[in-house]
Structure formats: structure tokens, C-alpha cells
Enzyme design. Structure first.
Site: not given
Length: 352
Positions: A22, A80-83
């Protein structure tokens, strides 16, 4: 709380090196897999949405504002993931209304890629799986060792831990849950209550799984285990015959662990002994979950990795592509390979 306390031991041995995940949103891509044929007509407008560095709840609020409907009129299958760069479905309830202009919701962080009418709204948990494309950058690990480890993971799966993001920074969600459990009370805010109950159940499941990884029984059925298929929420008890079911060897059938709720564990034998011991160690938390009306459910202990492929776009980049059942964490796959270090920035593109 440390990662080891929140998750548990790795099944594959020591990490093979270090990497960054990420560094940019494109390094963590998620595509929701939804096996629902859409009819093209009806009072629900389904939207296939791409979002970048934006969480699901904020995307829902923006879409609702643009459509001129209350946020309760929008539905999604899962968070779902933000990053990350993610693509997932939303549905808007628009009885008797034309398709709205959603361009006001769009910017560099959100794009509506497709819209289709359907008779029913999108239900939570309706997606069958998530497809992942992960790019590990600043990789410091031997390629041959990684290839061998990945081949092993492809054949035997990984422990199906809940990932660290479930527990908040330093396990803060678990500590907050323990605080409320000690008071025998629940947070008034619905979203906070849901987050803490989920963190508590996930933590207790991880405790059971950690013990079974430690003794090597996480991928082996024992008499008294409750077994489940990869994509099923139902389970059945394992006797001598079930413990040698060939579907265990091909990663279709798995032993399960408890998602705590009301009533005793329906397991027997060694599984029940372990789950009872974990429950006694965390009696306040277990009672808190039962009092909150949570029902006892099961979750597979072993996570099969579907369609796993990998390559090295650059010597210091490993790109992984795979599919996981809904509710499972890509980071627990990465954890069996390398230690992750704080993100920096890289200039290498993600190759598809």
C-alpha cells in the site's frame, strides 16, 4: 496489543524478508465477485463503482447525496479497504424514479463504471468472493524461497485469521470491547456497537485458531470437529469417517472455529475442550456477546487461496493475484510470506 496477540503464530515458519504494501492505492486492488444475474429492469439501480482511497460508507453517502435519496436507500454487499483501489457494487432504491445524474458524486476518488436496473436490492454478504491484485514493493527476500513458500500456500492454504484491520490500531477495538463487557453494557451508537461486537468475536476466533496453528491441527479434522465447505455457512460433526473425507485434502472441506454467541459450542472432543478453555479465559467477553443476542456461528479455520499466481515486475517487486471467499483477509496471505514495513513511495507501475 501486538499482532501476535491479536492474530497468532504463522503456519509457514519465519517470514522470508520484508516488503511494503500500500505505498499507493494501486498496490492493493480489490474486485468484488457477485454471482447475481441482473435483469435490467426494476426499482433498484445497481452501480458498479471504482473508488480510490475512499471507504465504502463514505462512497455510499456521496452516491445517496448525488441521487437525492436518504443514505438508508443505498445498499452494498460488504465493506472494502479505504487505502486501496476497489471495485464493488452498490444498489439505490428508486421506486418510480428515473435514473439520477450521479456525476456530482464522481471525482478522482470515485467513478461509476456501470449501472443496471434490478428488481431487488443488494443484500449484505451477497458477494461470493473478492479478487485481489497486490503489489509488494521494496521487496527484500530471496525469489526462490518466495516461490517455494507460495507453492506451499497454494497447495495447503493459510490460517483463516481475521486481519489486524478488524481490531483497530494496537487492538483498540478489542480493548474497547473488553471495557464495555466489564460494564455489562453496549454502546448506544449502532455503528460503534457493530464494530466492537465484530472485533470481539473475531479476536476470540483468532485465539482458537492460534492454538490450533500452534499444535498443527488447524488443517486437520479431528473427531468432534465441526466441518464446513469453503462457501457454506452450514456445518456438520466429524466422526472417524468424516476425518478421512478426501475433500479435506483438496481444500474443499475444512475444520471450523467458533464465532461466539448464545449457547455452548456445538463441537465435541478436543475441539470442544479447546473452545471451552478459550471461553473460560475470556468469560466476560463471551457473556457480553451472548447478552447482545449474537448467535453461535462457525468459520473455517483454513483459507484456500483461489487462482493464486505471482510474478516479479522488478527484482524488488512481487505482484500477487488471487481470489478469497467473502469475509477473508488478503493480509493474512501476505503475512505468511514477509514482514510488512511502513509504506513509502515507489514509481513502478502495477502490471496486469
Amino acid at each position: 496489543m501486538t499482532e501476535l496477540e491479536l492474530l497468532g503464530p504463522r503456519a509457514s515458519g519465519q517470514p522470508l524478508g520484508t516488503a511494503i504494501l500500500k505505498a499507493v492505492a494501486e498496490d492493493f486492488q480489490v474486485d468484488e465477485v457477485l454471482d447475481i444475474p441482473l435483469s435490467g429492469q426494476g426499482e433498484h439501480l445497481w452501480l458498479w463503482v471504482e473508488k480510490r482511497d475512499l471507504n465504502t460508507e463514505e462512497a455510499a453517502r456521496r452516491l445517496a447525496r448525488a441521487a437525492g435519496v436518504p443514505v438508508r436507500s443505498i445498499s452494498y454487499a460488504g465493506l472494502k479497504d479505504r487505502q486501496a483501489l476497489t471495485r464493488q457494487w452498490f444498489s439505490l432504491h428508486l421506486p418510480g424514479k428515473a435514473d439520477p445524474d450521479l456525476s456530482r458524486a464522481e471525482d478522482a476518488t470515485l467513478r461509476v463504471l456501470k449501472q443496471v436496473r434490478h428488481q431487488r436490492k443488494l443484500q449484505r454478504g451477497a458477494h461470493s468472493a473478492n479478487g485481489f491484485t497486490l503489489r509488494l514493493t521494496a521487496l527484500a527476500a530471496d525469489h526462490a524461497a518466495l516461490d517455494a513458500r507460495l507453492q506451499t500456500l497454494k497447495q495447503q492454504g493459510v490460517p483463516n485469521y481475521f486481519g489486524g484491520q478488524r481490531f483497530g490500531h494496537g487492538g483498540g477495538n478489542v480493548q474497547d470491547a473488553q471495557h464495555w463487557a466489564a460494564r455489562k453494557a453496549l454502546p448506544e451508537q449502532r455503528n460503534v456497537r457493530s464494530r466492537l461486537l465484530s472485533a470481539a468475536r473475531s479476536y476470540l476466533f483468532n485465539q482458537v485458531l492460534a492454538a490450533r496453528v500452534a499444535d498443527g491441527s488447524w488443517q486437520r479434522a479431528q473427531v468432534g470437529d465441526l466441518l464446513a465447505f469453503t462457501d457454506s455457512r452450514s456445518f456438520f460433526s466429524a466422526g472417524e469417517q468424516e476425518c478421512s473425507d478426501p475433500r479435506l485434502a483438496i481444500l474443499d472441506l475444512h475444520p471450523t472455529g467458533p464465532m461466539w454467541g448464545e449457547g455452548p459450542s456445538p463441537a465435541a472432543g478436543a475441539a470442544l475442550t479447546l473452545e471451552t478453555a478459550i471461553g473460560q479465559q475470556h468469560a466476560l467477553l463471551c457473556q457480553w456477546l451472548a447478552n447482545a443476542g449474537m448467535s453461535h456461528e462457525r468459520r473455517i479455520l483454513r483459507l484456500p487461496i483461489g487462482g493464486l499466481t505471482w510474478h516479479y515486475p522488478e527484482p524488488d517487486i512481487l505482484q500477487l493475484e488471487f481470489v478469497l471467499p467473502a469475509g477473508c483477509f488478503a493480509t493474512v496471505v501476505v503475512r505468511e510470506l514477509v514482514d510488512l514495513v511502513p509504506a513509502g513511495q515507489t514509481d513502478s507501475p502495477c502490471v496486469f
